[in-house]
Design a protein around this motif. Structure first.
Motif, short mmCIF file in Angstrom:
data_model
loop_
_atom_site.label_atom_id
_atom_site.label_comp_id
_atom_site.label_asym_id
_atom_site.label_seq_id
_atom_site.Cartn_x
_atom_site.Cartn_y
_atom_site.Cartn_z
N ASP A 140 -0.01 -4.51 -1.67
CA ASP A 140 -1.42 -4.79 -1.41
C ASP A 140 -2.05 -3.45 -1.02
O ASP A 140 -2.26 -3.16 0.14
CB ASP A 140 -1.52 -5.81 -0.28
CG ASP A 140 -2.95 -6.18 0.03
OD1 ASP A 140 -3.82 -5.93 -0.83
OD2 ASP A 140 -3.20 -6.73 1.11
N ALA A 174 2.22 -7.82 8.36
CA ALA A 174 1.57 -6.53 8.11
C ALA A 174 1.80 -5.58 9.28
O ALA A 174 1.88 -4.37 9.10
CB ALA A 174 0.08 -6.73 7.87
N VAL A 212 -3.37 0.90 7.56
CA VAL A 212 -3.20 -0.47 8.05
C VAL A 212 -3.54 -0.43 9.54
O VAL A 212 -2.94 0.34 10.28
CB VAL A 212 -1.76 -0.98 7.85
CG1 VAL A 212 -1.59 -2.36 8.49
CG2 VAL A 212 -1.41 -1.04 6.37
N LYS A 250 1.93 -3.79 2.53
CA LYS A 250 0.72 -2.94 2.47
C LYS A 250 1.03 -1.55 1.96
O LYS A 250 0.11 -0.76 1.77
CB LYS A 250 0.11 -2.82 3.87
CG LYS A 250 -0.09 -4.12 4.60
CD LYS A 250 -1.13 -4.99 3.93
CE LYS A 250 -1.15 -6.37 4.55
NZ LYS A 250 -1.77 -7.35 3.69
N LYS A 269 -4.41 -0.11 -0.66
CA LYS A 269 -5.80 0.30 -0.35
C LYS A 269 -5.85 1.81 -0.42
O LYS A 269 -4.85 2.46 -0.13
CB LYS A 269 -6.16 -0.11 1.08
CG LYS A 269 -6.79 -1.46 1.22
CD LYS A 269 -7.37 -1.66 2.60
CE LYS A 269 -6.36 -1.48 3.71
NZ LYS A 269 -6.82 -1.82 5.04
#
Lengths: 464, 524
Positions: free
Chosen positions: A34, A387, A423, B104, A36
């Motif tokens: 995921d 996370a 994060v 992430k 970014k």
């Protein structure tokens, strides 16, 4: 020689999701990141940090070991000025990084006013404001005095405080008693009923608790927190189990040490009626544990995350007492009827010390009862906790999450991971009205702002 | 014209998802010109060029999403904005539907999958290098789909990879087949004993599908990215992959595909080939056969020939079967040739020119090489030696061969293998030109490519044919289809549908070009 052709393909897919979907459909093992875009950082800083990776990892392990080895216990109570280091009659402690009266937000000002009235230094709102602004009153962060306070975090000289000792390293932490919900000082309320309750806490609740704790000698807070996590608390926004466990230990001792049965009844029903009573013990327990990890050279462990309603500030192990701050964000929250985000004060309180210690938002997967704050489903809560492992140094040896097969909570925020992975720490929080005197208007969650972490990353690299 | 924009903060979407959204929005109305982009400096300059830039974008940053729409009236803009909202919501929902936790970061993913051995990276170029470095540091091979990675970064990454014995496929590596798994834009081909190294994405897709469709199979197909064979990069990945195929017991024949490598790289390839005890077929598009053969390789001239030479040497054909195969291929081609000669006889005298509109870069390159000696008046946007450069890439001149995957065409929109709209417009444009004798197309199937190519192409071809019919002209269309029946689009169905439309479907790009030349010759 590369053995890619001889081994089953296992793909990490970073970018277009369709590639991952195609692989999965074809039965190929693939993990989608995921992703970014990263935070923009100065490359020379990153290179420097990369060069020190070995030392930093070692220092972080050492710092984290101290957090994990810590044994916070409630060992007694006393009046603030008797025990809090550096406490003075004209000093008021507050949550978050340092701030002047001029820059304080509404609820913190309200809390200061309540404290001045409580101390008998002011008689009403107007005299309290005049005194606070006069320069005769000094303000300092709780964190500068081994103390933590929820929301406004106001501590004045004659307030009773819990004494928490870290039995492993002998450092202590302090916190006032939790007043309950509604119009309370910590949310900036300062009316007559607020003061009246504080006075009762000083005259009846405090002596009863002090006697009971003295009889018990100590209450092992680490043990209560570990059990509370198994019972659905994350010990920040939910403290029902922790409060119940504490109550079971205190009740017999209170009955044995307080003669007046109506006081006993009042004290017990006060604790019983306040699901957040344990918050003011989980917080200093975390504080005592994290303070043990201060000042480890080359450690990028976050020792403090805290907000004063104006700014959000953090401290790192390697950089000691230096604050890295930025504007505090306004939380996304569920609001009490009649209130909205319009009314909300920016984030406030030292209670994010729980997240700093791997609890609260980091342990939200342990707390299905409050998933309404994070989107409504347990999988949302679990994903938030998962996370947080990405930015934590290790898993806790004592605090566990039942749903994740009793995996240890993600513990020890590493500022390098936060910045390089983009994060952000996830924080559970209460929301105060932005005007003084009104109190709590909601509860919810928020991600910490990136700027303090970016500044800390720079400060850390400079110190290497 | 009215224009309106919405800026959303704090959400990140990948560029392909956004471009597909914009494509869907633009379909709402003819006058509508819209963009949905992350507010990067590059995207903002694209908006400026498209006349979609507003002052309010000045303060936006990489992390902001810009939705902007221009149309003849407010009503249409409102519709566009509503559609954007709907599409974004649908996208968010599909992302959130999975209860599975998505890590992430690369490190988080490796924790979840400790046995990971390949990172497939397709984030924007400026972020791709650091992700690739992390992957290499963690012992993963890398397939770098991303483009816009600097040459310096490519060299550095490949040095790290070579030192660690890890492959760095790309940047700008669109396709690969590793252990039978098609990666990114790749076709579903049979497994077999032919190993491919290609510095050309379309080239790799072309030879692997031709091999698979004609009875052979692929052991591994490694893409290297087009710059790998340049002097500065030194063929690092090409040589690594070749060495891996050398020792791969499942590879019996090796097939190399690229534009001509730099002489220094070619020497290194030759030196390595000398140590290989397997047949090595090489197609270095445009290089001389003598040179390739002197280095111990079997030289091919076209993608098709390269595939057949590899098949021929892979031990799967008996000599008799090989003869039959060649005879059948010949018969098939002669049949097609008859068809196009029939067509060419019906052309008007002024119909003189070829217009080749490719989505595969290597096809455009190959077609130019094959056509340049026959067609002196040949133009292209990216001409090979001996071909003229188009003054305006959007306007054909005489004989024209273009690749719609070139940067001039793709800025701000998906690759023409996904988004057919630009080529469809161009087909109609060419159909209106009375001097056009034949349109040559490619259609690339497989994962990553447009999943419903017929839905887009068929109406366009019908419209083009109608336009010509109205002007009492015939418009021959020749198309090669790259794919297999196991691809999600199912090649056989696509071929049948095109044939029904009187499109001449050629078995390869080289054959398609030859057929097109036959149309031109026959028409005279």
């Amino acid at each position: 020689m590369n053995n890619l052709f001889d081994s089953p393909l296992n793909v990490v897919n970073i970018g277009l999701k369709s590639f991952h979907e195609t692989l999965t459909k074809a039965g190929v093992s693939s993990v989608q990141v995921d992703w970014k875009p990263p935070v923009e950082i100065d490359h020379t800083l990153k290179d420097k940090i990369d060069n020190y990776k070995g030392e930093i990892n070692k220092a972080n392990q050492q710092a984290l070991e101290r957090v994990l080895n810590s044994k916070p216990s409630l060992v007694g109570m006393d009046i603030a000025k008797n025990v809090i280091p550096g406490m003075q009659d004209n000093l008021i402690l507050h949550s978050g990084p340092p701030i002047t009266w001029e820059k304080m937000c509404g609820p913190m000002r309200g809390g200061v006013m309540a404290a001045l009235i409580y101390e008998g230094m002011a008689s009403d709102e107007q005299t309290a404001i005049a005194l606070a602004a006069s320069g005769k009153i000094k303000f300092a962060p709780c964190h500068h005095h081994s103390t933590v306070g929820p929301m406004a975090g106001i501590v004045s000289a004659s307030m009773p405080v819990f004494i928490i000792e870290n039995e492993e390293y002998k450092n202590r932490a302090y916190c006032t008693m939790n007043e309950g919900l509604g119009k309370v000082l910590r949310y900036g309320a300062y009316g007559a009923d607020v003061i009246k309750k504080l006075k009762w806490m000083e005259s009846d609740l405090y002596p009863a608790l002090k006697r009971a704790i003295a009889k018990l000698k100590k209450i092992d807070l680490k043990n209560i927190i570990a059990q509370a996590l198994h019972m659905g608390d994350e010990v920040h926004n939910r403290n029902r189990a922790g409060t119940s466990l504490l109550y079971r230990q205190l009740a017999p001792a209170i009955v044995q040490t307080t003669d007046n049965s109506s006081v006993v009844a009042e004290v017990l029903s006060f604790i019983n009626g306040n699901d957040h009573f344990f918050l003011n013990l989980s917080m200093p327990a975390c504080k005592a544990s994290l303070d043990a990890a201060r000042g480890v050279k080359n450690s990028s462990l976050v020792t403090v995350m805290s907000r004063n309603g104006t700014e959000f500030g953090i401290q790192l192990s390697a950089t000691g007492d230096e604050w890295f701050t930025a504007e505090a964000p306004v939380p996304d929250a569920l609001f009490f009827p009649g209130y909205s985000k319009e009314d909300a004060n920016p984030d406030i309180g030292d209670s994010s010390i729980t997240e700093t210690n791997g609890l609260g938002g980091f342990a939200i997967a342990a707390s299905p009862a409050i998933v309404q704050f994070v989107g409504g489903t347990t999988s949302d809560a679990i994903n938030y906790t998962l996370a947080m492992y990405e930015i934590s140094i290790a898993e806790n040896n004592m605090y566990q999450i039942p749903y994740l097969n009793f995996r240890g909570t993600p513990t020890g925020i590493d500022v390098i991971k936060v910045v390089e992975k983009n994060v952000l720490p996830f924080i559970d929080t209460g929301v105060a009205h932005k005007k003084p005197g009104i109190g709590q208007v909601g509860a919810g969650v928020l991600s910490a702002p990136m700027d303090p972490f970016k500044k800390a990353y720079t400060g850390f690299a400079d110190k290497l | 014209m009215a224009i309106k924009a919405i800026i959303k903060t704090g959400k990140y979407y990948d560029s392909v998802a956004l471009m597909i959204m914009a494509q869907k929005i633009n379909r709402l109305h003819e006058s509508l010109n819209s963009a949905v982009v992350m507010a990067t400096t590059e995207n903002k300059s694209i908006l400026k060029n498209a006349g979609l830039y507003l002052d309010e974008f000045e303060k936006t940053t990489d992390a902001d999403l810009i939705i902007v729409a221009e149309a003849s009236d407010q009503q249409i803009i409102k519709k566009a904005m509503d559609k954007a909202d709907e599409l974004l919501c649908a996208f968010d929902k599909s992302s959130n539907d999975s209860v599975d936790f998505l890590p992430k970061s690369l490190e988080g993913a490796i924790e979840q999958m400790p046995q990971a051995n390949l990172a497939l990276i397709s984030v924007a170029g400026k972020y791709a290098t650091s992700e690739a470095k992390k992957a290499l540091a963690n012992g993963l091979n890398v397939m770098l789909f991303s483009d816009n990675v600097s040459l310096e970064d490519e060299i550095e990454l490949k040095k790290i990879g070579a030192k660690k014995g890890l492959l760095v496929m790309g940047p700008d590596c669109g396709t690969a087949i590793i252990n039978g798994v098609p990666l990114a834009f790749a076709n579903v081909v049979n497994r077999g004993n032919i190993g491919v190294v290609a510095a050309s994405g379309t080239g790799l897709q072309s030879v692997t599908t031709l091999i698979s469709n004609n009875g052979g199979g692929i052991s591994q197909a490694v893409g290297t990215g087009g710059r790998d064979i340049k002097e500065q990069v030194g063929g690092t990945t090409f040589l690594q992959a070749l060495a891996m195929l050398k020792s791969d017991p499942n590879t019996e024949v090796i097939l190399l595909v690229s534009k001509p490598p730099h002489p220094s790289v070619l020497d290194k390839i030759g030196a390595l080939v000398k140590t290989i005890d397997k047949k090595v077929v090489a197609l270095f598009l445009g290089a001389s056969s003598e040179q390739v053969e002197s280095l111990g390789m079997i030289a091919a001239d076209t993608l098709e020939e390269a595939a057949y030479l590899a098949l021929e040497h892979c031990g799967k054909f008996s000599e008799a079967a090989l003869c039959d195969f060649k005879a059948n291929k010949l018969a098939e081609f002669e049949g097609l040739q008859q068809t196009v000669i029939q067509l060419s006889r019906q052309l008007k005298p002024q119909q003189k020119y070829l217009r080749a509109l490719f989505s595969g870069g290597t096809y455009s390159y190959e077609a130019q090489l094959l056509a340049s000696s026959y067609l002196p008046d040949l133009y292209s946007a990216a001409p090979v030696e001996g071909v003229n450069k188009l003054k305006d890439v959007h306007r054909s001149e005489k004989h024209t061969i273009i690749d719609l995957g070139e940067d001039e065409f793709t800025a701000g929109r998906p690759h023409p293998m996904i988004d057919f709209s630009l080529r469809n417009q161009r087909i109609i444009q060419e159909a209106q030109d009375p001097s056009v004798a034949v349109i040559l197309l490619d259609l690339v199937l497989g994962h990553g490519a447009n999943l419903s190519p017929l839905d887009e192409l068929v109406p366009t071809i019908e419209k083009a044919q109608d336009l010509c019919k109205q002007q009492s002209r015939l418009l021959p269309i020749i198309c090669s289809v790259t794919g297999t029946d196991n691809d999600p689009q199912i090649k056989a169905q696509v071929v049948t549908a095109l044939t029904k439309l009187q499109v001449v479907v050629a078995p390869s790009n080289a054959k398609a070009l030859k057929l097109a030349l036959s149309v031109l010759k026959g028409g005279k």
